[in-house]
Design a protein around this motif. Structure first.
Motif, mmCIF file in Angstrom:
data_model
loop_
_atom_site.group_PDB
_atom_site.id
_atom_site.type_symbol
_atom_site.label_atom_id
_atom_site.label_comp_id
_atom_site.label_asym_id
_atom_site.label_seq_id
_atom_site.Cartn_x
_atom_site.Cartn_y
_atom_site.Cartn_z
ATOM 1 N N GLN A 136 37.417 30.099 49.192
ATOM 2 C CA GLN A 136 38.563 29.494 48.531
ATOM 3 C C GLN A 136 38.663 28.021 48.905
ATOM 4 O OE1 GLN A 136 39.543 31.324 46.383
ATOM 5 N NE2 GLN A 136 40.002 33.412 46.980
ATOM 6 N N GLY A 158 40.004 37.787 48.932
ATOM 7 C CA GLY A 158 40.559 37.011 47.834
ATOM 8 C C GLY A 158 41.750 36.160 48.192
ATOM 9 N N ASN A 192 35.111 27.323 41.818
ATOM 10 C CA ASN A 192 34.071 27.639 42.797
ATOM 11 C C ASN A 192 33.845 26.418 43.682
ATOM 12 O OD1 ASN A 192 31.737 28.271 44.202
ATOM 13 N ND2 ASN A 192 30.710 29.177 42.449
ATOM 14 N N TYR A 347 37.345 42.723 46.680
ATOM 15 C CA TYR A 347 37.575 41.549 45.832
ATOM 16 C C TYR A 347 36.235 41.099 45.265
ATOM 17 C CZ TYR A 347 38.545 36.588 44.752
ATOM 18 O OH TYR A 347 38.658 35.359 44.148
ATOM 19 N N ARG A 349 34.455 38.380 42.300
ATOM 20 C CA ARG A 349 34.724 37.238 41.429
ATOM 21 C C ARG A 349 33.436 36.756 40.766
ATOM 22 N NH1 ARG A 349 37.484 31.893 43.946
ATOM 23 N NH2 ARG A 349 35.457 31.727 45.003
ATOM 24 N N GLN A 351 32.104 33.566 38.277
ATOM 25 C CA GLN A 351 32.475 32.241 37.789
ATOM 26 C C GLN A 351 31.300 31.609 37.044
ATOM 27 O OE1 GLN A 351 33.796 31.050 41.830
ATOM 28 N NE2 GLN A 351 35.658 30.290 40.851
ATOM 29 N N ARG A 373 36.148 32.617 34.266
ATOM 30 C CA ARG A 373 36.332 33.265 35.575
ATOM 31 C C ARG A 373 36.834 34.682 35.363
ATOM 32 N NH1 ARG A 373 40.849 34.491 38.041
ATOM 33 N NH2 ARG A 373 42.024 33.187 36.577
ATOM 34 N N ARG A 374 36.273 35.612 36.122
ATOM 35 C CA ARG A 374 36.740 36.992 36.092
ATOM 36 C C ARG A 374 36.928 37.481 37.523
ATOM 37 N NH1 ARG A 374 36.986 41.609 32.849
ATOM 38 N NH2 ARG A 374 36.695 43.577 33.964
ATOM 39 N N LEU A 375 38.095 38.073 37.759
ATOM 40 C CA LEU A 375 38.408 38.653 39.058
ATOM 41 C C LEU A 375 38.588 40.150 38.905
ATOM 42 C CD1 LEU A 375 41.107 36.169 40.459
ATOM 43 C CD2 LEU A 375 38.637 36.118 40.832
ATOM 44 N N ASN A 377 39.926 43.195 41.304
ATOM 45 C CA ASN A 377 40.569 43.527 42.575
ATOM 46 C C ASN A 377 40.851 45.015 42.658
ATOM 47 O OD1 ASN A 377 41.303 40.913 44.101
ATOM 48 N ND2 ASN A 377 41.920 40.477 41.991
#
Length: 1022
Positions: A136, A158, A192, A347, A349, A351, A373-375, A377
């Motif tokens: 992050q 995350g 990112n 988590y 991710r 990108q 972007r796809r997350l 969780n």
């Protein structure tokens, strides 16, 4: 004898031949401007390791092979030169390297040279962010920039960090505006870290005023990497890491737990405790005889829940770069996967980003960017009993409750509250977030010095989540069904959100130099931002199938649904003019006019001006004589910025979009119809609307210094600032008979002052390079006016007139009573006795109550610092990054110091031997640092007071990295590889503080632990 003579003659001939193949070159290296000698300059033969350095007089001597006609001359702070060998005694002049001063810095809606800045702007390179080895961006800024405070309370998969610039600005939302490639975004953690080229922090109002109503808390500008003209390349990076907690609380075993619980019961007036003495003294024997009988379990719930001693983390990054004169492209694909210490928590991710720069003609150019972007969780549903996470449950549940029966089935634990069963069988929450962002810009140069730019940037968010809370069917030890359960029904809740935002900008930039002395620049712009969000939710209970989480399976009699929408718009015009005379005297002015849909028509507009000036003293003749000063600039600024982010009436960080309107809250209400209760929809206005509500405004002044010394090896930046925010939105009292909740009104005033200092040293000795940096800053707030109101948080923190923001608030303690208080002593209640904490009677009325509470000191960190050391030698690189807080009043979390939470909970090991007890000796009680065990007087003993506050300052090694780059090996070149870098790294692996070993200085109460990360990686360039 003849043979020896012949060998001697051959040796002499060989030496003569070797000498004939080299020649000696001597010379002197001087400063091109001052003509003074330079010591320590590296003089080498290009492409070889053969070289030398100049002595104290700038002289050098080097043997070079016959036929060599070039020398490479380099020195930190000077421009590297390749010079021709003109004779045996040369004089080489090196020019000062002002590259760093000429570096382009991204500012609001444009760029400026670093040396021309008049505002307080700090920059962080993308390489520095990447070197922090974090997923992050927010966490990578911790300790990196003076004046930027980065705090966190967990390291959950995350999780990001909270970023504030120059302390707080308002009593409402204090997060900075984040802009990526000119487009506002909701979070910097959407980017990112490996895609970042540079990050600029606009800290004062002079630099942030160009963003008007959104710039009060500062602005962070992120510029992503772009393609360049040249050969195409492919870069691949892989990292694998293992994480472990920096600290974890520990808890006593079952016999000790029962003994202490009994002591508490006796202290509270019981004749004996609930646990028989035989159960304590013969615990192991009873446990072996009746293992399924309460209380003969000895469960380490934390160890049982956190089955993964190390949580895995992996990351892949693939980058393709290509560029021609007409088209430059950079494509990046990133993937991160982070596990947790317990199951059902993950988590993930993805990108993707592509940046294109297109040259259409000499007049037209364009950029076309796309980012996705796809997350994904996954997390356990919160516990139905407590609404808490597995970490809390693992710490509160005492060891006397079993997780399993001996037959392998889940035990009831505390009346069906089994944290392990809840984690494994109680259901999960899955969420998927998708964001697609595009940016198209067209540049037109109608005449020299003028550039017109039109930008359109839509952003689409599509989010969904599904929380499936399952009912667990427990059995008794004999296998018969139990009536106890974690929840009465299996429930499914689903949410869908769709957010659309479009940003449009038109910019006109003009720059021109007159007579090689007068440098003029101007910017005029228009911006429109429109945002629309819609949400939909639905739920059902009574699922007969526990492995099919779809609404259609649930009971139609137990269902619910809801939906809503919000929209807002911001229209702005803005401008900037800049002037400098020969790079010596600098001036800049900004102006922005905002109109927001959040306010009533007569109060929608606000204007934000700023002015700044700079004086480059190093261009003055009286400074030029000081050869050790390379650059020296003084600057000063004044500006105004605003805040339109208004939180809800419950002080939650939830946006209120139209606070001036009389909103109607809809709800179901029971009505009598023909003698029968019937649920019908109804509506009512609950909050009084204030029509003339307006913007919060922050006025800021700043004076600063930028300097470089000692051949540009030492860089210094220093600032002192003050800012004052007025018209802060507060909930002011209105007569109760009006029937409304307190409305938001413009009433508060908050002042903040502080300073910042940044130092950086960079040098080179032959093949050895080294650099070091250090920064430190401080900011202190003072609430000047709240119109008689106050805001309390958890009965421990307060905002009130005369306090700091979120200052500790409570009693002044007199210590632990060693004997029962004498008659007439002021107490919170008559039950206060020996072993309890006493407090000062501030108002002297003989009673300890809320009126005796006082301000205890600020809770925010002070004197925050950070720095790094980087070393390089040939292919090796080594770096250390550190960060810390010099002053902070802290209070240990309840999971460390509070026994028997929820009246049955665990007993922390930290308490052993530290609490007052009737079974202690007098000396032991005098040395006790914690009150006696009591539930009856827990309110007294654990009330907010200075008794619980301590020095929370700390020092932490944030990162240490060692790497080696293979870039001159034939075996790699034959495989088509330009270079290969291998590296190992560790994050947050060493901390020094006054916290006990069970606690981390940054960890929140019962939160996911702060982690130490051990990482290895490989970077390959094709």
């Amino acid at each position: 004898m003849k043979k020896k003579l012949l060998l001697f003659v051959l040796f002499l001939c060989t030496c003569y031949a070797l000498k004939a193949q080299t020649r000696s070159v001597t010379g002197k290296v001087i400063d091109a401007g001052t003509k003074e000698s330079l010591t320590g300059v590296t003089v080498s033969i290009p492409g070889t390791k053969t070289g030398t350095t100049t002595d104290a007089n700038g002289q050098f001597s080097l043997n070079v092979p016959t036929g060599t006609n070039k020398l490479l001359v380099s020195y930190i702070g000077y421009q590297e030169q390749t010079v021709s060998i003109t004779g045996t005694n040369m004089t080489i002049s090196l020019a000062t390297d002002i590259k760093n001063l000429n570096d382009v810095v991204v500012v609001g809606y444009g760029t400026q040279k670093k040396k021309d800045l008049t505002g307080a702007i700090a920059t962080v390179s993308g390489q520095d962010i990447t070197n922090r080895q974090t997923l992050q961006v927010s966490e990578a800024l911790q300790g990196a920039v003076p004046g930027v405070s980065v705090t966190r309370n967990n390291s959950a998969p995350g999780a990001g960090a909270t970023v504030q610039i120059r302390g707080v600005t308002t009593l409402n939302t204090n997060g900075p505006l984040v802009v990526v490639d000119g487009i506002p975004v909701s979070s910097m953690d959407l980017v990112n870290p490996n895609d970042i080229e540079s990050l600029s922090v606009l800290k004062d109002a002079a630099s942030a005023a160009i963003y008007g109503s959104r710039g009060a808390a500062g602005v962070i500008l992120i510029t992503t990497k772009r393609g360049a003209t040249g050969a195409s390349s492919i870069d691949y990076n892989f990292e694998y890491a293992l994480q472990k907690p920096t600290a974890l609380p520990e808890y006593v075993n079952s016999p000790k737990y029962m003994r202490y619980f009994n002591e508490q019961a006796v202290n509270d007036g019981a004749a004996t405790g609930p646990y028989a003495q035989d159960a304590i003294d013969n615990f192991d024997k009873n446990r072996s005889a009746t293992p399924d009988k309460f209380p003969f379990a000895d469960t380490d719930w934390q160890d049982l829940i956190m089955t993964n001693k190390y949580a895995p983390r992996k990351q892949h990054d693939l980058v393709f770069t290509s560029g021609t004169e007409k088209l430059k492209t950079k494509v990046s694909l990133g993937y991160q996967d982070v596990g947790a210490f317990y199951d059902n928590y993950n988590y993930e991710r993805y990108q993707f980003r592509v940046n294109n720069d297109i040259k259409i003609s000499n007049k037209f150019s364009a950029t076309a960017d796309l980012a996705f972007r796809r997350l994904n969780n996954l997390s356990p549903v919160t516990n139905p009993f407590s609404g808490q996470t597995p970490i809390y449950e693992a710490r509160v549940m005492p060891p006397v409750y079993a997780a399993y029966y001996t037959n392998g089935a889940y035990a009831l634990a505390k009346d069906g509250r089994n944290p392990l069963a809840q984690l494994n069988e109680g259901g999960t929450t899955t969420s998927k977030s998708n964001q697609l962002q595009a940016r198209l810009a067209l540049n037109f140069k109608p005449i020299d010095h003028l550039t017109l730019t039109a930008i359109v940037a839509p952003t689409f968010d599509f989010n969904k989540s599904k929380a499936f809370s399952k009912k667990i069917a427990y059995t008794n030890p004999d296998g018969s069904p139990s009536a106890a359960s974690n929840t009465s029904l299996t429930t499914l809740d689903e949410d869908r959100d769709e957010i659309y935002q479009i940003t449009g900008q038109f910019l006109a930039n003009y720059t021109k130099t007159f007579n090689n002395k007068h440098n003029f620049s101007a910017l005029a712009g228009y911006e429109s931002i429109y945002s629309n969000a819609e949400s939909l939710s639905a739920s059902r209970d009574g699922f007969p199938l526990l492995d099919f989480p779809y609404l259609t399976v649930g009971s139609t009699a137990l269902r619910d649904n809801a939906g809503g929408a919000t929209e807002e718009s911001l229209h702005s015009v803005f401008g900037r003019v800049g002037y400098d005379f020969m790079g010596k005297y600098l001036f800049q002015a900004n102006l922005r006019l905002d109109q927001s849909s959040r306010f009533a028509p007569g109060f929608r507009s606000a204007t934000y001006p700023s002015f700044s000036a700079g004086w480059v003293l190093s261009e003055e003749n009286f400074i030029k004589e000081a050869k050790w000063i390379n650059f020296l600039k003084l600057r000063a600024s004044y500006g105004e910025v605003g805040n339109q982010r208004i939180i809800d009436r419950n002080n939650n960080d939830v946006q209120v979009y139209y606070p001036y309107q009389a909103n109607i809250d809809l709800r179901n209400v029971l009505f009598y119809q023909n003698g029968v209760l019937v649920p019908l929809s109804s509506g009512s206005q609950t909050v009084y609307a204030v029509n003339d509500i307006r913007w919060e405004t922050t006025r800021s002044t700043d004076v600063g210094l930028d300097a470089t010394f000692l051949n540009n090896r030492l860089n210094v930046t220093a600032d002192y600032f003050k800012k004052s925010t007025k018209d802060i939105l507060l909930q002011l009292d209105i007569p109760l008979n009006m029937g409304y909740d307190k409305p938001q009104q413009n009433a508060g005033i908050l002042d903040v002052s502080g300073w910042e200092l940044g130092l950086n040293w960079k040098d080179k000795i032959n093949d050895f390079t080294y650099s070091a940096s250090f920064n430190i800053s401080d900011a202190k707030s003072n609430i000047k006016n709240m119109s008689g109101t106050r805001q309390e948080s958890g009965s421990t923190l307060v905002n009130m007139e005369g306090s700091q923001f979120n200052e500790w608030y409570g009693y002044l303690s007199t210590g632990i009573y060693q004997t029962a208080p004498i008659a007439g002593t002021a107490k919170t209640s008559a039950a206060v006795t020996a072993g309890d904490i006493g407090y000062q009677d501030i108002d002297g009325n003989g009673i300890i109550n809320a009126n005796d509470r006082v301000l205890l000191g600020g809770s925010l960190p002070r004197y925050q610092y950070g720095g790094n050391i980087n070393l390089g030698y040939k292919g090796f690189d080594f770096g250390i990054t550190f960060q810390g807080v010099g002053k902070k009043l802290s209070r240990l979390n309840n999971d460390i110091v509070r026994p028997f939470q929820e009246q049955f909970g665990n007993f922390p090991t930290y308490l052993e031997g530290n609490f007052w007890s009737k079974s202690n000796t007098t000396e032991q009680n005098l040395a006790a640092t914690l009150p006696r065990l009591t539930n009856t007087n827990a309110t007294n003993n654990y009330a907010s007071s200075d008794f619980w506050l301590f020095d929370g300052s700390y020092f932490r090694l944030k990162n240490i990295t060692l790497g080696y780059t293979f870039d001159k090996y034939n075996v790699f070149q034959k495989l088509g590889l330009k270079s290969v870098r291998l590296y190992i790294s560790a994050n947050d692996f060493l901390t020094s503080s006054k916290y006990p070993k069970y606690a981390d200085p940054e960890s929140g109460n019962a939160s996911y632990p702060i982690v130490t990360t051990f990482l290895s990686g490989i970077s390959v360039k094709f």
